[in-house]
Write a protein that holds these residues in place. Structure first.
Motif, PDB file in Angstrom:
ATOM      1  N   HIS A   1       0.824  -1.211   0.000  1.00 15.58           N
ATOM      2  CA  HIS A   1       0.000   0.000   0.000  1.00 15.58           C
ATOM      3  C   HIS A   1       0.859   1.262   0.000  1.00 15.58           C
ATOM      4  O   HIS A   1       0.488   2.275  -0.605  1.00 15.58           O
ATOM      5  N   SER A   2       2.006   1.204   0.645  1.00  9.81           N
ATOM      6  CA  SER A   2       2.888   2.379   0.665  1.00  9.81           C
ATOM      7  C   SER A   2       3.426   2.674  -0.728  1.00  9.81           C
ATOM      8  O   SER A   2       3.543   3.837  -1.134  1.00  9.81           O
ATOM      9  N   LYS A   3       3.742   1.639  -1.486  1.00  7.88           N
ATOM     10  CA  LYS A   3       4.235   1.831  -2.845  1.00  7.88           C
ATOM     11  C   LYS A   3       3.118   2.331  -3.757  1.00  7.88           C
ATOM     12  O   LYS A   3       3.345   3.164  -4.647  1.00  7.88           O
ATOM     13  N   GLN A   4       1.904   1.828  -3.532  1.00  4.43           N
ATOM     14  CA  GLN A   4       0.769   2.314  -4.308  1.00  4.43           C
ATOM     15  C   GLN A   4       0.537   3.803  -4.074  1.00  4.43           C
ATOM     16  O   GLN A   4       0.285   4.564  -5.018  1.00  4.43           O
ATOM     17  N   GLU A   5       0.623   4.227  -2.823  1.00  5.66           N
ATOM     18  CA  GLU A   5       0.400   5.630  -2.504  1.00  5.66           C
ATOM     19  C   GLU A   5       1.443   6.522  -3.161  1.00  5.66           C
ATOM     20  O   GLU A   5       1.132   7.617  -3.650  1.00  5.66           O
ATOM     21  N   THR A   6       2.679   6.071  -3.196  1.00  3.61           N
ATOM     22  CA  THR A   6       3.742   6.849  -3.833  1.00  3.61           C
ATOM     23  C   THR A   6       3.435   7.068  -5.310  1.00  3.61           C
ATOM     24  O   THR A   6       3.591   8.172  -5.835  1.00  3.61           O
ATOM     25  N   ILE A   7       2.975   6.020  -5.969  1.00  7.64           N
ATOM     26  CA  ILE A   7       2.665   6.111  -7.398  1.00  7.64           C
ATOM     27  C   ILE A   7       1.391   6.912  -7.630  1.00  7.64           C
ATOM     28  O   ILE A   7       1.308   7.733  -8.547  1.00  7.64           O
ATOM     29  N   ARG A   8       0.393   6.697  -6.778  1.00  3.32           N
ATOM     30  CA  ARG A   8      -0.916   7.322  -6.970  1.00  3.32           C
ATOM     31  C   ARG A   8      -0.869   8.848  -6.836  1.00  3.32           C
ATOM     32  O   ARG A   8      -1.685   9.552  -7.428  1.00  3.32           O
ATOM     33  N   LYS A   9       0.089   9.371  -6.074  1.00  2.45           N
ATOM     34  CA  LYS A   9       0.159  10.818  -5.845  1.00  2.45           C
ATOM     35  C   LYS A   9       0.332  11.604  -7.132  1.00  2.45           C
ATOM     36  O   LYS A   9      -0.038  12.779  -7.206  1.00  2.45           O
ATOM     37  N   THR A  10       0.913  10.979  -8.143  1.00  2.00           N
ATOM     38  CA  THR A  10       1.162  11.689  -9.407  1.00  2.00           C
ATOM     39  C   THR A  10      -0.009  11.593 -10.373  1.00  2.00           C
ATOM     40  O   THR A  10       0.023  12.205 -11.449  1.00  2.00           O
ATOM     41  N   GLU A  11      -1.057  10.832 -10.008  1.00  5.19           N
ATOM     42  CA  GLU A  11      -2.157  10.615 -10.946  1.00  5.19           C
ATOM     43  C   GLU A  11      -3.534  10.709 -10.296  1.00  5.19           C
ATOM     44  O   GLU A  11      -4.524  10.272 -10.881  1.00  5.19           O
ATOM     45  N   ASP A  12      -3.621  11.305  -9.099  1.00  8.62           N
ATOM     46  CA  ASP A  12      -4.932  11.442  -8.459  1.00  8.62           C
ATOM     47  C   ASP A  12      -5.654  12.688  -8.972  1.00  8.62           C
ATOM     48  O   ASP A  12      -5.124  13.463  -9.788  1.00  8.62           O
ATOM     49  N   ALA A  13      -6.887  12.886  -8.493  1.00  8.37           N
ATOM     50  CA  ALA A  13      -7.716  13.989  -8.984  1.00  8.37           C
ATOM     51  C   ALA A  13      -7.053  15.341  -8.760  1.00  8.37           C
ATOM     52  O   ALA A  13      -7.074  16.220  -9.637  1.00  8.37           O
ATOM     53  N   GLU A  14      -6.450  15.525  -7.596  1.00  6.74           N
ATOM     54  CA  GLU A  14      -5.819  16.801  -7.289  1.00  6.74           C
ATOM     55  C   GLU A  14      -4.676  17.104  -8.252  1.00  6.74           C
ATOM     56  O   GLU A  14      -4.547  18.227  -8.759  1.00  6.74           O
ATOM     57  N   ALA A  15      -3.835  16.092  -8.511  1.00  5.18           N
ATOM     58  CA  ALA A  15      -2.702  16.293  -9.421  1.00  5.18           C
ATOM     59  C   ALA A  15      -3.181  16.632 -10.829  1.00  5.18           C
ATOM     60  O   ALA A  15      -2.604  17.498 -11.505  1.00  5.18           O
ATOM     61  N   LEU A  16      -4.248  15.988 -11.282  1.00  9.54           N
ATOM     62  CA  LEU A  16      -4.756  16.244 -12.632  1.00  9.54           C
ATOM     63  C   LEU A  16      -5.390  17.622 -12.738  1.00  9.54           C
ATOM     64  O   LEU A  16      -5.244  18.297 -13.770  1.00  9.54           O
TER      65      LEU A  16
END
Length: 478
Positions: free
Chosen positions: A88-103
């Motif tokens: 889950h920690s690795k998923q969160e690291t990756i997800r930060k660059t592609e979540d709604a806020e980033a987009l």
């Protein structure tokens, strides 16, 4: 009603790729995602990222066990709680660059909610209506489910819940399905300490690969203690066991404390209101999509898993590139084919392939030559103990051997996915096999096997006449 140039439904690999392209060229873009926690789609949340993280940990367990013959002592068992935390920690690291806020920071409008068509060009979300010139369906796929008698008495996992709900390592894990997901996760759990049995309806594991590769994979699984039952189905679950029915009508009882379903995937269309948009399905429940990814509604395209042709994250990337080439330059359109498709199964050994399979080459009446190569005499394979490895390369059948071009390749070996990349690049660049033959590889990199395979073919150019001419030249000048 808000108007956009393009509306994209689904924020998985295809949705993110399409929204990125549209936004980059300055189109007014709306991205709709049903669940705010699922940006990145199956790959980030349930597929590639968590499975590769699990495999990474499992391989460390396996390496420690193998090292015991050299004096290392190891003890203990896998702590699934700590493993899930790592994943889950690795998923969160990756997800930060592609979540709604980033987009949104990039200038893409993002709406969270369930999208449904009101008409051919109108989509409704949270009571609001949106329209666009082009609408892209990128809703992905979900694990295929099944109903087996007694299934309610056992813990059942799919790739969508195993990385969240499997908090205790199963003692006896039954994997139903012998495809890439079943093989990858089955081996990972075996290396973590589960007793794994793969029940495969087909005649062999990884049935889209060559028979040679399937045979090698099953042999390697047997060495690790993974049981494989081919030509079989689970008939029922009872009293902590799975009753397996084989094609010869013999039955086998296998201890079972949990089940992993890996029997394929189905596209996600529920709730989209496709009928309101004139978007038709086939008799098998797939979208009717032409070779340019266009649905029966000319303004709506399907990209990624939902297109139904091949279900890979990089396959979605391939479709995104093809789609935008056709949207921006609608002349001599590029078709969606499997000719340039590649894939890697991240078992140990890995299995890698690119290009048409031999069956597809035959069906399309493509003239070819196949060159096979064992790893038994490869120095790197000898010292790292993978002499079981095998490579097949398909090239065109032109009379000038050094000028022949690559068509396809398949490899089973550790790091096969990396070894095959230079061959795939050579194919795309139109590099003749003679160029690869003339390369000087650092010794002993694993990719030298590619040159060795092609040399097996090019040795046919060393005719008796050429050898005689070479001797004459040597004697003449020396």
């Amino acid at each position: 009603m808000k108007t956009y140039d393009i509306i994209i439904i689904g924020a998985g690999s295809a949705g993110l790729g399409n929204s990125g392209v549209a936004n980059t060229i300055g189109l007014n873009t709306l991205l709709i995602e049903k669940n705010e926690e699922y940006f990145g789609g199956d790959c980030t949340n349930f597929g590639c990222v968590p499975s590769k993280a699990l495999i990474h940990i499992a391989n460390q367990f396996h390496a420690a066990k193998k090292a015991e013959r050299f004096g290392l002592s190891s003890s203990g068992k896998a702590d699934m709680g700590k493993i899930l935390d790592y994943i889950h920690s690795k998923q969160e690291t990756i997800r930060k660059t592609e979540d709604a806020e980033a987009l949104r920071e990039e200038g893409i409008d993002v709406v969270i909610g369930e999208a449904s068509f009101e008409s051919k060009k109108v989509v409704k979300v949270n009571g609001e209506q949106y329209t666009a010139k082009i609408i892209l369906l990128c809703t992905g796929s979900a694990p295929r489910e099944t109903n087996i008698k007694g299934m309610e008495s056992v813990t059942v996992y799919t790739n969508e819940n195993v990385f969240f709900d499997c908090k205790t390592l199963p003692e006896n894990l039954i994997v139903i399905g012998g495809g890439p997901i079943g093989c990858e996760l089955g081996q990972a759990f075996s290396r973590l300490g589960s007793k794994v049995t793969i029940v495969n309806k087909g005649a062999r594991l990884l049935n889209k690969e060559t028979e040679k590769i399937s045979h090698i994979m099953q042999e390697q699984f047997a060495k690790e203690g993974i049981a494989v039952i081919n030509n079989a189905e689970v008939e029922k679950f009872e009293e902590g066991s799975a009753v397996v029915n084989m094609n010869d009508n013999k039955k086998q009882s296998v201890s079972c404390s949990a089940v992993l379903l890996a029997i394929g995937r189905v596209i996600k269309t529920e709730g989209l209101g496709l009928e309101n948009a004139g978007i038709e399905l086939t008799d098998k429940g797939k979208l009717k999509v032409n070779e340019y990814l266009q649905t029966t509604n000319s303004n709506v395209y399907a990209v990624g898993d939902i297109a139904g042709s091949y279900m890979f994250s990089h396959g979605a990337e391939k479709m995104v590139r093809m789609l935008w080439r056709n949207l921006l330059v609608p002349f001599f359109k590029v078709k969606n084919t499997t000719e340039d498709l590649s894939w890697v199964t991240f078992t140990d050994p890995q299995v890698a392939h690119f290009g048409l399979t031999e069956k597809e080459l035959d069906e399309q009446k493509v003239a070819y030559h196949r060159q096979d190569q064992s790893f038994k005499e490869d120095d790197r394979a000898i010292v790292q103990e993978y002499t079981y490895g095998h490579e097949s390369i398909w090239v065109d059948d032109s009379s000038n051997l050094p000028k022949r071009k690559l068509l396809s390749a398949s490899i089973i070996a550790p790091n096969a996915g990396e070894i095959i990349q230079e061959l795939e690049l050579a194919k795309h660049a139109g590099v003749a096999i003679g160029k690869i033959n003339n390369r000087v590889y650092p010794y002993p990199v694993q990719s030298r096997i590619n040159q060795k395979t092609l040399r097996g073919l090019l040795q046919k150019t060393y005719t008796p006449f050429k050898k005689k001419l070479a001797r004459f030249s040597f004697n003449l000048f020396h």
